[in-house]
Design a protein around this motif. Sequence first.
Motif, PDB file in Angstrom:
ATOM      1  N   UNK A   1     -45.865  16.452  12.402  1.00  0.00           N
ATOM      2  CA  UNK A   1     -45.810  16.305  11.151  1.00  0.00           C
ATOM      3  C   UNK A   1     -45.268  15.143  10.266  1.00  0.00           C
ATOM      4  N   UNK A   2     -44.064  14.933  11.165  1.00  0.00           N
ATOM      5  CA  UNK A   2     -43.297  13.672  10.536  1.00  0.00           C
ATOM      6  C   UNK A   2     -44.191  12.098  10.892  1.00  0.00           C
ATOM      7  N   UNK A   3     -45.043  12.214  12.004  1.00  0.00           N
ATOM      8  CA  UNK A   3     -45.833  11.223  11.744  1.00  0.00           C
ATOM      9  C   UNK A   3     -46.949  11.109  10.940  1.00  0.00           C
ATOM     10  N   UNK A   4     -47.588  12.102  10.716  1.00  0.00           N
ATOM     11  CA  UNK A   4     -48.567  12.554   9.615  1.00  0.00           C
ATOM     12  C   UNK A   4     -48.126  11.767   8.134  1.00  0.00           C
ATOM     13  N   UNK A   5     -46.765  12.480   7.913  1.00  0.00           N
ATOM     14  CA  UNK A   5     -46.320  12.136   6.722  1.00  0.00           C
ATOM     15  C   UNK A   5     -45.488  10.704   6.558  1.00  0.00           C
TER      16      UNK A   5
ATOM     17  N   UNK B   1     -47.145   8.009   7.987  1.00  0.00           N
ATOM     18  CA  UNK B   1     -48.313   7.305   7.683  1.00  0.00           C
ATOM     19  C   UNK B   1     -48.623   6.938   6.206  1.00  0.00           C
ATOM     20  N   UNK B   2     -48.650   8.025   5.479  1.00  0.00           N
ATOM     21  CA  UNK B   2     -48.605   7.982   4.030  1.00  0.00           C
ATOM     22  C   UNK B   2     -47.711   7.328   3.168  1.00  0.00           C
ATOM     23  N   UNK B   3     -46.387   7.647   3.764  1.00  0.00           N
ATOM     24  CA  UNK B   3     -45.149   7.070   3.273  1.00  0.00           C
ATOM     25  C   UNK B   3     -44.940   5.778   3.293  1.00  0.00           C
ATOM     26  N   UNK B   4     -45.554   5.135   4.323  1.00  0.00           N
ATOM     27  CA  UNK B   4     -45.523   3.712   4.603  1.00  0.00           C
ATOM     28  C   UNK B   4     -46.407   2.966   3.499  1.00  0.00           C
TER      29      UNK B   4
ATOM     30  N   UNK C   1     -45.548  17.923  25.509  1.00  0.00           N
ATOM     31  CA  UNK C   1     -46.324  19.074  24.629  1.00  0.00           C
ATOM     32  C   UNK C   1     -46.028  19.035  23.136  1.00  0.00           C
ATOM     33  N   UNK C   2     -44.989  18.635  22.586  1.00  0.00           N
ATOM     34  CA  UNK C   2     -44.848  18.207  21.352  1.00  0.00           C
ATOM     35  C   UNK C   2     -45.619  17.347  20.541  1.00  0.00           C
ATOM     36  N   UNK C   3     -45.860  16.264  21.303  1.00  0.00           N
ATOM     37  CA  UNK C   3     -46.833  15.149  20.854  1.00  0.00           C
ATOM     38  C   UNK C   3     -48.210  15.888  20.698  1.00  0.00           C
ATOM     39  N   UNK C   4     -48.497  16.582  21.518  1.00  0.00           N
ATOM     40  CA  UNK C   4     -50.118  17.222  21.454  1.00  0.00           C
ATOM     41  C   UNK C   4     -50.091  18.425  20.446  1.00  0.00           C
ATOM     42  N   UNK C   5     -49.182  18.949  20.190  1.00  0.00           N
ATOM     43  CA  UNK C   5     -49.224  20.248  19.261  1.00  0.00           C
ATOM     44  C   UNK C   5     -49.034  19.773  17.709  1.00  0.00           C
ATOM     45  N   UNK C   6     -50.177  20.028  17.257  1.00  0.00           N
ATOM     46  CA  UNK C   6     -50.289  19.693  15.899  1.00  0.00           C
ATOM     47  C   UNK C   6     -49.088  20.130  14.805  1.00  0.00           C
ATOM     48  N   UNK C   7     -48.581  21.413  15.266  1.00  0.00           N
ATOM     49  CA  UNK C   7     -47.635  21.997  14.556  1.00  0.00           C
ATOM     50  C   UNK C   7     -46.096  21.569  14.733  1.00  0.00           C
ATOM     51  N   UNK C   8     -46.137  20.816  15.764  1.00  0.00           N
ATOM     52  CA  UNK C   8     -44.643  20.257  15.986  1.00  0.00           C
ATOM     53  C   UNK C   8     -44.060  19.454  15.076  1.00  0.00           C
ATOM     54  N   UNK C   9     -42.759  19.187  14.898  1.00  0.00           N
ATOM     55  CA  UNK C   9     -41.989  18.094  14.045  1.00  0.00           C
ATOM     56  C   UNK C   9     -42.387  16.641  14.227  1.00  0.00           C
TER      57      UNK C   9
END
Length: 345
Positions: free
Chosen positions: A275-279, A281-284, A264-272
């Motif tokens: 958010x960390x996955x999106x961040x 991607x750009x940090x890399x 459920x956390x993986x499919x929830x846009x607002x989960x930690x």
Amino acid sequence: MDWKEVLRRRLATPNTGPNKKKSEQELKDEEMDLFTKYYSEWKGGRKNTNEFYKTIPRFYYRLPAEDEVLLQKLREESRAVFLQRKSRELLDNEELQNLWFLLDKHQTPPMIGEEAMINYENFLKVGEKAGAKCKQFFTAKVFAKLLHTDSYGRISIMQFFNYVMRKVWLHQTRIGLSLYDVAGQGYLRESDLENYILELIPTLPQLDGLEKSFYSFYVCTAVRKFFFFLDPLRTGKIKIQDILACSFLDDLLELRDEELSKESQETNWFSAPSALRVYGQYLNLDKDHNGMLSKEELSRYGTATMTNVFLDRVFQECLTYDGEMAIQELMKIHGQDPVSFQDVK
């Protein structure tokens, strides 16, 4: 005598005396003076004889200007008192528990499997005993909404209780959101929604692992989800009613569940994790670790399929510093989906 007849006779009277001839402008002025006089008398008399005008309620209230500090403070205080009163009208946990006991006590046999049912007669009895706060829920309209195919004309007690719980939750949430409505007009600006989510983070157990330094990035990605879908015309504000009607707030408040599964956390846009996955991607992509991305660095995003024309357009639309874009600014663009830029126009 009618004022129109008086005016007509007065204008028709010839000026026969010496030096009595009036110019055309003087006649027009005299005509206007007489018209104004008789019209004012007629209007005033009508107003005094018709009491209906005194009963029309006032429907427009001017908002205080920025320099009217006292009026602004008065308006803020009155709104706070109003919201507090609305909050006291809601059912608390003890009253909800008492309602459940009453419903269970007045269930109508036979049961369907393990589901308790209640007919309309017992439904009204519970409404009389539940108290004034519950009166709005015990109506024929609510009962008819929940009535389906039961051959005995009953409704499910569990469905009705969930209906009440949902209503109470919606009102609680509306009051909570209204506290951040600085303008008091039923909508939230971007800064208002940011403040709401920022203060909501400590109440969400699933976000306990987030570093405080990451809060600003998290709030940024969460807010953009709301604004991308609920503010298509880019007005910079969202109606509170629209926030309540969409499912995004449900997803966000789902993070209160301490036992929320990883799936459920993986499919929830607002989960930690999201958010960390999106961040991440750009940090890399940030090879020089300055917190900014150049066009060259951003071009390696995903499978490196973004064209130069597309990248030029992105950098034209967004705030840049010496030709580079802050990662936080990119996360604002990236408000819809963690794996695409399809929301960038």
